[in-house]
Enzyme design. Structure first.
Site, PDB file in Angstrom:
ATOM      1  N   HIS A  56       0.818  -1.215   0.000  1.00 39.74           N
ATOM      2  CA  HIS A  56       0.000   0.000   0.000  1.00 39.74           C
ATOM      3  C   HIS A  56       0.852   1.265   0.000  1.00 39.74           C
ATOM      4  O   HIS A  56       0.313   2.374  -0.100  1.00 39.74           O
ATOM      5  CB  HIS A  56      -0.987  -0.001   1.182  1.00 39.74           C
ATOM      6  N   ASP A 100      -0.079  -7.658   1.621  1.00 42.38           N
ATOM      7  CA  ASP A 100       0.412  -6.281   1.627  1.00 42.38           C
ATOM      8  C   ASP A 100       1.937  -6.278   1.695  1.00 42.38           C
ATOM      9  O   ASP A 100       2.541  -5.987   2.724  1.00 42.38           O
ATOM     10  CB  ASP A 100      -0.194  -5.543   2.827  1.00 42.38           C
ATOM     11  N   SER A 194       4.303   2.657   8.066  1.00 41.92           N
ATOM     12  CA  SER A 194       3.964   1.531   7.190  1.00 41.92           C
ATOM     13  C   SER A 194       5.174   1.076   6.383  1.00 41.92           C
ATOM     14  O   SER A 194       5.986   1.889   5.943  1.00 41.92           O
ATOM     15  CB  SER A 194       2.846   1.930   6.223  1.00 41.92           C
TER      16      SER A 194
END
Length: 244
Positions: A56, A100, A194
């Site tokens: 992402h 992911d 992230s």
């Protein structure tokens, strides 16, 4: 009287340590030489020409900064390298953030130094279990409404049972994801972290993926061991030319 009120305020509302990830502290400069800064995310160097991060975190143009501690300064240790190819897992699905994971092939090989080095990946047999204490680092927010100060921060967090994430996240998949962070403690990753690695026993076992907007743990990490065949196959497939 004023002195007494001040003392009570300190005892009742203790200040957090300056420079937290959330509930952590500033990392010793260059103590995590595998860390990569991607602008909006983190990542980590797994081969001289490949950085691993979250799918992402994809953008059409990415520059990776290696060897950084304070990303707001130009440090002599820093290496800025353009990304030649961003390779998201072919089954990445958002939502629900399944698979992911993404490999970034660099335009040129990183120069390995004391401030830039690789991190080991687990074997398929390596497992993380509830109660294990691991660590994570990033340049993300220090609190929900507080941006990072540019310096790398780190925090120790505990692996949780899968049921704690199953009850909170309806799409949680324990086969490919890890439940991380004690809900009784305000120690966690948040926006901007992230793609960073979850380090357990000096190996990258997970990738920071997602959580709720309140920053309350546990949060969900991608389980790297389940993607080793894809990682190895992809890095074999895309090789830099010898001239580079």
């Amino acid at each position: 009287m004023q002195t007494l009120l001040l003392l009570m305020a300190i005892l009742l509302f203790p200040r957090t340590e300056a420079g937290e990830i959330i509930g952590g502290h500033e990392a010793k400069p260059h103590s995590r030489p595998y860390m990569a800064h991607l602008g909006n995310c983190g990542g980590f160097l797994v081969r001289e020409d490949f950085v691993l991060t979250a799918a992402h975190c994809w953008r059409s143009s990415i520059t990776v900064t290696l060897g950084a501690h304070n990303i707001k300064q130009k440090e002599e240790t820093q290496q800025e390298i353009l990304v030649k190819r961003a390779i998201r897992h072919p089954d990445y699905n958002n939502p629900p953030h399944w698979n992911d994971i993404m490999l970034l092939q660099l335009e040129k090989k990183a120069k390995l130094t004391a401030a830039v080095s690789l991190i080991n990946l687990p074997s398929m047999r390596d497992k993380v279990k509830p109660g294990m204490v691991c660590s994570v680092a990033g340049w993300g927010r220090l609190a929900i409404n507080t941006r990072g100060d540019g310096k790398l921060h780190e925090v120790e967090i505990e692996i949780q049972s899968n049921k704690k994430c199953i009850s909170r996240y309806k799409h949680y998949n324990n086969i490919i994801q890890i439940c991380v962070g004690d809900p009784k403690k305000i120690q966690t990753t948040f926006k901007g972290d992230s793609g960073g690695p979850l380090i357990c026993n000096n190996m990258a076992q997970g990738i920071v993926s997602y959580g709720n907007t309140s920053a309350k743990p546990p949060r969900v990490y991608t389980r790297i061991s389940k993607f080793l065949p894809w990682i190895k196959r992809t890095m074999r497939r895309f090789k830099l030319l010898r001239s580079q």
